[in-house]
Design an enzyme around this catalytic site. Structure first.
Site, mmCIF file in Angstrom:
data_model
loop_
_atom_site.group_PDB
_atom_site.id
_atom_site.type_symbol
_atom_site.label_atom_id
_atom_site.label_comp_id
_atom_site.label_asym_id
_atom_site.label_seq_id
_atom_site.Cartn_x
_atom_site.Cartn_y
_atom_site.Cartn_z
ATOM 1 N N GLU A 107 0.431 -1.255 -0.116
ATOM 2 C CA GLU A 107 -0.407 -0.263 0.176
ATOM 3 C C GLU A 107 0.479 0.816 0.263
ATOM 4 O O GLU A 107 2.213 0.758 0.788
ATOM 5 C CB GLU A 107 -0.634 0.285 1.008
ATOM 6 C CG GLU A 107 -1.938 -0.142 0.966
ATOM 7 C CD GLU A 107 -2.950 0.325 0.654
ATOM 8 O OE1 GLU A 107 -3.429 1.439 -0.481
ATOM 9 O OE2 GLU A 107 -4.855 -0.082 0.573
ATOM 10 N N ASP A 108 0.383 2.217 -0.562
ATOM 11 C CA ASP A 108 1.094 3.304 -0.864
ATOM 12 C C ASP A 108 0.914 4.317 1.332
ATOM 13 O O ASP A 108 1.820 4.870 1.443
ATOM 14 C CB ASP A 108 0.250 4.885 -1.636
ATOM 15 C CG ASP A 108 -0.969 4.700 -1.977
ATOM 16 O OD1 ASP A 108 -1.403 4.129 -1.072
ATOM 17 O OD2 ASP A 108 -1.365 5.630 -2.397
ATOM 18 N N ASP A 111 -4.415 5.030 6.322
ATOM 19 C CA ASP A 111 -5.447 6.239 6.939
ATOM 20 C C ASP A 111 -6.093 5.594 8.591
ATOM 21 O O ASP A 111 -4.875 4.924 9.633
ATOM 22 C CB ASP A 111 -5.539 6.778 6.479
ATOM 23 C CG ASP A 111 -5.215 7.964 5.672
ATOM 24 O OD1 ASP A 111 -3.897 8.488 6.159
ATOM 25 O OD2 ASP A 111 -5.681 8.065 4.487
ATOM 26 N N PHE A 160 -1.949 16.522 4.678
ATOM 27 C CA PHE A 160 -2.220 15.573 3.474
ATOM 28 C C PHE A 160 -1.189 15.794 2.342
ATOM 29 O O PHE A 160 -0.427 16.592 2.731
ATOM 30 C CB PHE A 160 -3.619 16.514 2.869
ATOM 31 C CG PHE A 160 -4.447 15.684 1.688
ATOM 32 C CD1 PHE A 160 -5.054 15.074 1.700
ATOM 33 C CD2 PHE A 160 -4.053 15.627 0.423
ATOM 34 C CE1 PHE A 160 -5.894 14.158 0.699
ATOM 35 C CE2 PHE A 160 -4.097 15.599 -0.937
ATOM 36 C CZ PHE A 160 -5.193 14.665 -0.915
ATOM 37 N N ARG A 173 0.102 12.278 -9.024
ATOM 38 C CA ARG A 173 1.047 11.006 -8.653
ATOM 39 C C ARG A 173 2.097 11.112 -8.851
ATOM 40 O O ARG A 173 3.044 10.375 -8.467
ATOM 41 C CB ARG A 173 0.025 9.707 -9.349
ATOM 42 C CG ARG A 173 -1.893 9.184 -7.956
ATOM 43 C CD ARG A 173 -1.241 8.850 -9.069
ATOM 44 N NE ARG A 173 -3.567 8.319 -9.081
ATOM 45 C CZ ARG A 173 -4.621 8.200 -7.613
ATOM 46 N NH1 ARG A 173 -2.854 8.066 -7.059
ATOM 47 N NH2 ARG A 173 -5.628 8.735 -7.400
HETATM 48 C C1 PRP Z 1 -5.646 5.521 -0.322
HETATM 49 C C2 PRP Z 1 -4.923 4.205 -0.221
HETATM 50 C C3 PRP Z 1 -5.596 3.687 0.576
HETATM 51 C C4 PRP Z 1 -6.636 3.936 1.450
HETATM 52 C C5 PRP Z 1 -6.240 3.974 2.945
HETATM 53 O O1 PRP Z 1 -6.470 5.178 -1.478
HETATM 54 O O2 PRP Z 1 -3.828 3.909 -1.354
HETATM 55 O O3 PRP Z 1 -5.757 2.286 -0.171
HETATM 56 O O4 PRP Z 1 -7.028 5.299 0.700
HETATM 57 O O5 PRP Z 1 -7.511 5.248 3.456
HETATM 58 P P1 PRP Z 1 -7.578 4.386 4.845
HETATM 59 O O6 PRP Z 1 -6.841 3.526 5.913
HETATM 60 O O7 PRP Z 1 -8.488 5.340 5.303
HETATM 61 O O8 PRP Z 1 -8.600 3.086 4.412
HETATM 62 P P2 PRP Z 1 -6.984 5.942 -2.112
HETATM 63 O O9 PRP Z 1 -8.435 5.460 -1.652
HETATM 64 O O10 PRP Z 1 -7.145 7.460 -2.150
HETATM 65 O O11 PRP Z 1 -6.955 5.245 -3.590
HETATM 66 P P3 PRP Z 1 -5.850 5.829 -4.835
HETATM 67 O O12 PRP Z 1 -4.741 4.609 -4.021
HETATM 68 O O13 PRP Z 1 -6.372 5.251 -6.103
HETATM 69 O O14 PRP Z 1 -5.713 7.267 -5.056
#
Ligand code: PRP
Length: 187
Positions: A107-108, A111, A160, A173
């Site tokens: 994962e990136d 949160d 953010f 990105r």
């Molecule tokens: C981000 C990230 C995780 C998620 C984490 O993805 O890549 O998948 O949010 O959030 P959480 O811990 O509150 O569940 P995002 O929905 O922004 O999609 P993306 O990777 O396509 O930008």
């Protein structure tokens, strides 16, 4: 034609740099070495969560020196908003079975943890040998569910962040570094 590094004309135009390209590169190499040692003899499938995780994955796999496989899932939890809604949908699923395989989710950023919790519960029904988590960023100040993160690149403040895969309304990105944007700077 030769390609060299891209120099952003004004990298500080939006936000302040939190993690430089070099800091990220060094940490990704360390994570890759640990993963290579931990899984030597039984290489995992790296399950990447699109889209934000794709830049991290691309660098991480080249820092791993055992024959891993990769696969992708796309889930949606944010839409274009800047706060998690807690709602998770699978947009794209894996293309191969993970039964009996070690799975390392890449994962990136984590949160609240809702997205990851959902993905783990979903993957567990497919009977993998193990599931571990590797995240570049841990914004743990926002955590709402209990999670054990096995590999963490950096713990980041509750701000953010954009760049290195992370977006603001689908843009930025492609920044090579990670920058912090204050709330008042978010368009
Ligand atoms: C981000 C990230 C995780 C998620 C984490 O993805 O890549 O998948 O949010 O959030 P959480 O811990 O509150 O569940 P995002 O929905 O922004 O999609 P993306 O990777 O396509 O930008």
């Amino acid at each position: 034609m030769q390609f060299g590094p891209v120099h952003w004309r004004n990298p500080l135009e939006l936000g302040k740099i939190l993690l430089t390209e070099n800091q990220i590169r060094d940490r990704v190499v360390e994570l890759g070495q640990r993963i290579s040692e931990d899984y030597a003899g039984d290489p995992p499938i790296l399950v990447n969560v699109l889209k934000g995780g794709v830049v991290f994955l691309a660098d991480l796999i080249r820092a791993i020196d055992i024959p891993i496989r990769i696969d992708f899932m796309e889930v949606s939890s944010y839409g274009n908003a800047t706060e998690s809604t807690g709602v998770v949908r699978i947009l794209e699923d894996l293309s191969q079975s993970i039964e009996g395989q070690h799975v390392l989710i890449v994962e990136d950023i984590i949160d609240t943890g809702h997205t990851l919790k959902y993905i783990i519960e979903n993957l567990e029904t497919r009977h993998p040998k193990s599931i571990r988590i590797c995240t570049l960023l841990d914004r743990r100040g926002r955590r709402e569910v209990d999670l054990n993160l096995d590999y963490v690149g950096f713990v980041v403040p509750d701000k953010f962040v954009i760049g290195y895969g992370l977006d603001l309304a689908q843009r930025y990105r492609n920044l090579p570094h990670i920058a912090v944007i204050e709330d008042e700077e978010i368009p």
